[in-house]
Enzyme design. Structure first.
Site, mmCIF file in Angstrom:
data_model
loop_
_atom_site.group_PDB
_atom_site.id
_atom_site.type_symbol
_atom_site.label_atom_id
_atom_site.label_comp_id
_atom_site.label_asym_id
_atom_site.label_seq_id
_atom_site.Cartn_x
_atom_site.Cartn_y
_atom_site.Cartn_z
ATOM 1 N N ASP A 47 -42.051 18.704 17.925
ATOM 2 C CA ASP A 47 -41.137 18.064 18.955
ATOM 3 C C ASP A 47 -41.781 16.530 19.531
ATOM 4 O O ASP A 47 -41.591 15.908 20.300
ATOM 5 C CB ASP A 47 -41.233 18.983 20.221
ATOM 6 C CG ASP A 47 -42.603 19.202 20.882
ATOM 7 O OD1 ASP A 47 -43.703 18.820 20.128
ATOM 8 O OD2 ASP A 47 -42.711 19.855 21.759
ATOM 9 N N SER A 48 -43.012 16.266 18.760
ATOM 10 C CA SER A 48 -43.399 15.101 18.718
ATOM 11 C C SER A 48 -42.477 14.087 18.374
ATOM 12 O O SER A 48 -42.409 12.749 18.586
ATOM 13 C CB SER A 48 -44.589 14.744 17.981
ATOM 14 O OG SER A 48 -44.371 15.220 16.500
ATOM 15 N N ASP A 86 -40.703 23.808 15.469
ATOM 16 C CA ASP A 86 -41.297 23.354 16.768
ATOM 17 C C ASP A 86 -40.393 24.128 17.944
ATOM 18 O O ASP A 86 -39.265 23.209 18.272
ATOM 19 C CB ASP A 86 -42.176 22.335 17.153
ATOM 20 C CG ASP A 86 -43.217 22.075 17.987
ATOM 21 O OD1 ASP A 86 -43.541 23.212 18.300
ATOM 22 O OD2 ASP A 86 -43.684 21.023 18.158
ATOM 23 N N LYS A 116 -42.983 27.491 15.713
ATOM 24 C CA LYS A 116 -44.288 27.248 16.656
ATOM 25 C C LYS A 116 -44.138 27.130 18.138
ATOM 26 O O LYS A 116 -43.202 26.652 18.290
ATOM 27 C CB LYS A 116 -45.168 25.991 16.156
ATOM 28 C CG LYS A 116 -46.223 25.619 16.836
ATOM 29 C CD LYS A 116 -46.880 24.450 16.181
ATOM 30 C CE LYS A 116 -46.620 23.289 16.952
ATOM 31 N NZ LYS A 116 -46.588 22.895 18.001
ATOM 32 N N GLU A 118 -46.226 26.678 22.142
ATOM 33 C CA GLU A 118 -47.621 26.318 22.720
ATOM 34 C C GLU A 118 -47.899 27.379 23.892
ATOM 35 O O GLU A 118 -47.037 27.930 24.332
ATOM 36 C CB GLU A 118 -47.261 24.692 23.343
ATOM 37 C CG GLU A 118 -46.993 23.882 22.487
ATOM 38 C CD GLU A 118 -47.102 22.603 23.224
ATOM 39 O OE1 GLU A 118 -47.246 22.388 24.504
ATOM 40 O OE2 GLU A 118 -46.649 21.559 22.645
ATOM 41 N N GLU A 185 -55.726 21.760 19.145
ATOM 42 C CA GLU A 185 -55.591 20.333 19.300
ATOM 43 C C GLU A 185 -56.562 19.890 20.608
ATOM 44 O O GLU A 185 -56.787 20.380 21.680
ATOM 45 C CB GLU A 185 -54.320 20.020 20.142
ATOM 46 C CG GLU A 185 -53.785 18.451 19.971
ATOM 47 C CD GLU A 185 -52.494 18.148 20.209
ATOM 48 O OE1 GLU A 185 -51.463 18.870 19.804
ATOM 49 O OE2 GLU A 185 -52.231 16.651 20.524
HETATM 50 O O1 KIV Z 1 -45.357 18.097 17.735
HETATM 51 C C1 KIV Z 1 -46.173 17.995 17.004
HETATM 52 O O2 KIV Z 1 -46.077 17.085 16.105
HETATM 53 C C2 KIV Z 1 -47.190 19.031 17.121
HETATM 54 C C3 KIV Z 1 -48.578 18.572 16.347
HETATM 55 C C4 KIV Z 1 -49.323 17.565 17.022
HETATM 56 C C5 KIV Z 1 -49.150 19.616 15.656
HETATM 57 O O3 KIV Z 1 -47.180 19.839 17.712
#
Ligand code: KIV
Length: 282
Positions: A47-48, A86, A116, A118, A185
């Site tokens: 989600d970056s 994500d 994934k 968090e 992280e």
């Molecule tokens: O969103 C993302 O790119 C991430 C990475 C920093 C692992 O969660």
């Protein structure tokens, strides 16, 4: 890894074999192809993308629709690496039922192999329920960007013994809930090692030092495509932004000076047809 499709079992096995995992982010088809060609183990549609692709301030505004759209594009180009979608902020936080439904959407509509999310101890029941539904889950602890404002910003985590203890407890809770691996992280390097030693599943670090089971970086950071904010833990392996900018400036100048397109970029027309047309137009 090999030139075969990487599975979650391969990822688990890598820790037993003592082989480091290589993970990167991708957000579109060209980078999906590049990740495939580079032969990395895992590709994350992070989600970056909110920041490095969409120009947002953070990840909070990213939606399921954004994630599915970008995941589908990466999947089209990326055949062998394990592909992880994500889960965006609030897609798994409201109820366990909604978390399972959205994780299922990410797999069915996005076409990824795993998801994934968090969170540590507090999200272990959610992780457990998604895993029970048949969806492989990667955890993400330490600095969790979706809740960065609650953590006081994008800061290193696990600074004192109590905070470090909590991160180890988070890792253990995720392992128990059934994750096949986890991201750690922005923690001190010695804590990275302690966390990796505390669990049997691979711990993939981003700013967690060298003594974890693998590394991940945001691709646009490591190739110098996004330079609005570069965290301390990023190594820039290339600086492609000025290269792209030079190309764009050269294109602009050649168009203005009528140097582009040249003869080799232009289509020809049979002489006869051209003469005929010119006569008609006169
Ligand atoms: O969103 C993302 O790119 C991430 C990475 C920093 C692992 O969660």
């Amino acid at each position: 890894m090999s030139n075969q499709k990487v599975s979650v079992l391969d990822i688990r096995q890598s820790k037993k074999d003592g082989r480091k995992l290589v993970m990167m982010t991708a957000y579109d088809y060209p980078f999906g192809l590049l990740a495939d060609e580079a032969g990395v183990d895992i590709v994350l549609i992070g989600d970056s993308l909110g920041m490095v692709v969409m120009g947002l301030e953070g990840t909070v505004e990213v939606t399921m629709e954004h994630m599915i759209h970008h995941t589908r594009a990466v999947v089209r180009g990326c055949k062998n690496p394990l592909i992880i979608g994500d889960m965006p902020f609030m897609s798994y936080n409201i109820s366990i039922q909604e978390a399972i439904r959205n994780a299922g959407r990410m797999m069915k509509e996005g076409g990824c192999d795993a998801i994934k999310l968090e969170g540590g101890v507090d999200f272990a029941p959610t992780v457990g329920a998604i895993v029970t539904a048949g969806i492989p889950v990667q955890g993400h602890i330490g600095l969790t960007p979706q809740t960065a404002s609650a953590l006081g910003g994008f800061k290193m985590q696990g600074r004192d013994a109590q905070a470090a203890r909590q991160i180890i407890a988070d890792a253990r809770a995720l392992e128990k809930a059934g994750v096949f691996s986890m991201i750690l992280e922005a923690v001190p390097a010695p804590l990275g090692k302690l966390v990796a030693d505390a669990v049997s599943v691979p711990v993939i670090g981003i700013g967690a030092g060298p003594d974890v089971d693998g590394q991940v970086l945001v691709t646009h950071d490591m190739i110098g495509l996004f330079d609005r904010f570069v965290p301390k833990f990023v190594k820039q392996y290339a600086n492609i932004r000025p290269i792209i900018l030079d190309a764009l400036l050269a294109y602009k100048n050649e168009v203005l000076e009528v140097k582009f397109p040249a003869a080799e970029h232009s289509f020809k027309m049979p002489e006869e047809a051209l003469k005929q047309l010119e006569k008609e137009i006169d």
